[in-house]
Motif scaffolding. Structure first.
Motif, short mmCIF file in Angstrom:
data_model
loop_
_atom_site.label_atom_id
_atom_site.label_comp_id
_atom_site.label_asym_id
_atom_site.label_seq_id
_atom_site.Cartn_x
_atom_site.Cartn_y
_atom_site.Cartn_z
N VAL A 297 0.90 -1.13 0.02
CA VAL A 297 0.11 0.16 -0.02
C VAL A 297 0.84 1.12 -0.08
O VAL A 297 0.62 2.14 -0.71
N GLN A 298 1.86 1.44 0.98
CA GLN A 298 2.91 2.51 0.89
C GLN A 298 3.52 2.64 -0.06
O GLN A 298 3.91 3.59 -0.82
N GLU A 299 3.86 1.44 -0.91
CA GLU A 299 4.88 1.44 -2.25
C GLU A 299 3.80 1.91 -3.37
O GLU A 299 4.28 2.76 -4.19
N ARG A 300 2.39 1.76 -3.22
CA ARG A 300 1.74 2.07 -4.42
C ARG A 300 1.07 3.48 -4.11
O ARG A 300 1.04 4.26 -5.39
N SER A 301 0.91 3.89 -3.01
CA SER A 301 0.48 5.07 -2.78
C SER A 301 1.21 5.84 -1.72
O SER A 301 1.66 5.24 -0.68
N ASN A 302 1.37 7.08 -2.02
CA ASN A 302 1.94 8.00 -0.79
C ASN A 302 0.96 8.30 0.12
O ASN A 302 0.22 9.18 0.45
N TYR A 303 0.94 7.48 1.30
CA TYR A 303 -0.11 7.33 2.26
C TYR A 303 0.15 8.93 3.17
O TYR A 303 -0.78 9.53 3.46
N ILE B 74 -8.39 5.27 0.21
CA ILE B 74 -9.25 4.09 0.26
C ILE B 74 -9.83 3.69 -0.85
O ILE B 74 -9.57 2.39 -1.23
N ALA B 75 -10.69 4.83 -1.46
CA ALA B 75 -11.38 4.35 -2.84
C ALA B 75 -10.42 3.87 -3.88
O ALA B 75 -10.86 3.00 -5.04
N SER B 76 -9.13 4.23 -4.07
CA SER B 76 -8.28 3.99 -5.16
C SER B 76 -7.88 2.35 -5.04
O SER B 76 -7.65 1.87 -5.98
N TYR B 77 -8.26 1.48 -4.04
CA TYR B 77 -8.08 0.11 -4.08
C TYR B 77 -9.50 -0.60 -4.50
O TYR B 77 -9.37 -1.92 -4.24
#
Length: 276
Positions: free
Chosen positions: A62-68, A230-233
């Motif tokens: 999740v952190q790799e895919r999106s900049n939390y 959240i919605a991006s998943y």
């Protein structure tokens, strides 16, 4: 003299309270547990509760895919900004309604509250056009403005209720001592209503943090908060339950921790003036 409550009744009410609390908390607990499962285990039937191969790969992906942290900072700025802007507008408005009421005060309050009954989608198109033409699309400023306007009726209503519990004689005494209107609000009214103001602030931070409709429709990437994160998943290929649970846990953890540590202040503010 207070009436004694039978032990049996205490046990029954305690058991009922714990049951309701567990039912409310269970979806959060299940999301948390699912975030440590593999995708195969997340959709397994029957599901496993505790006995599965725990992994933290979902959080890493999740952190790799999106900049939390960028989404997190957007949520912080938007929720705090809209709440503070709402308080700045609502404190004088609630003061005037509580201490200088007119025959139409109750009607105005009811009208303000009735705006919350309007389905948001009913004003999405005109608001989207205004934001597009005004250069506010996908900006923190735009979301702060829209969330301030959305939550303003609730802020005014709550502050009005708290201010009504403060004796007007105290404010009259301040005026007789030469206090201006601004000093009366800042140095007399506000300190006395701190519990109510604090609970209003906390509640509206939570509402702004959890707002999804406007954040999904008025942002793309730059100002996207954690609700968009959240919605991006959710994708056309389907839901990735384990990664979605990890993203949801990372999104709700800050607000759950805030609510946990501020629960006493929140309850104190919500019951402010209930017992005289």
């Amino acid at each position: 003299m207070a009436r004694a409550i039978p032990v049996r009744r205490k046990i029954l009410w305690t058991a009922l309270a714990w049951t309701i609390g567990i039912l409310i908390f269970f979806p959060i607990l299940w999301t948390f547990l699912t975030s440590f499962k593999t995708e195969a285990e997340a959709i397994a039937s029957p599901p496993s509760f505790l006995f599965f191969d725990w992994t933290t790969e979902n959080y890493a992906e999740v952190q790799e895919r999106s900049n939390y942290f960028r989404h997190f900072m957007n949520s912080v700025v938007i929720s705090l900004g809209s709440t503070l802007a709402g308080l700045f507008i609502a404190v004088p408005a609630a003061w005037s309604m509580a201490f200088s009421p007119t025959r139409r005060t109750k009607d105005i309050l009811m009208w303000m509250l009735s705006t919350k009954m309007l389905p948001p989608v009913g004003v999405l198109v005109p608001l989207y056009i205004l934001f597009r033409d005004g250069g506010l699309l996908d900006t923190r400023t735009g979301l702060v403005i829209v969330l301030t306007l959305i939550n303003l009726p609730i802020i005014v209503w709550m502050l009005y209720t708290y201010f009504k519990e403060i004796p007007g004689e105290i404010l009259e005494a301040a005026r007789m001592d030469g206090a201006s209107l601004m000093k009366e609000i800042v140095y007399v009214l506000t300190p006395m209503a701190i519990p109510g103001i604090a609970s209003t602030l906390l509640l509206n931070v939570i509402l702004s943090w959890n707002e999804a409709f406007w954040t999904l429709n008025l942002t793309a990437s730059k100002a996207a908060p954690l609700t968009a994160f959240i919605a991006s998943y959710s994708s056309p290929e389907g839901l990735f339950y384990a990664k979605l649970s990890a993203a949801s846990t990372m999104a709700i953890a800050p607000i759950v921790i805030l609510g946990w540590f501020s629960q006493k202040q929140l309850v104190r503010g919500l019951t402010f003036g209930a017992v005289k």
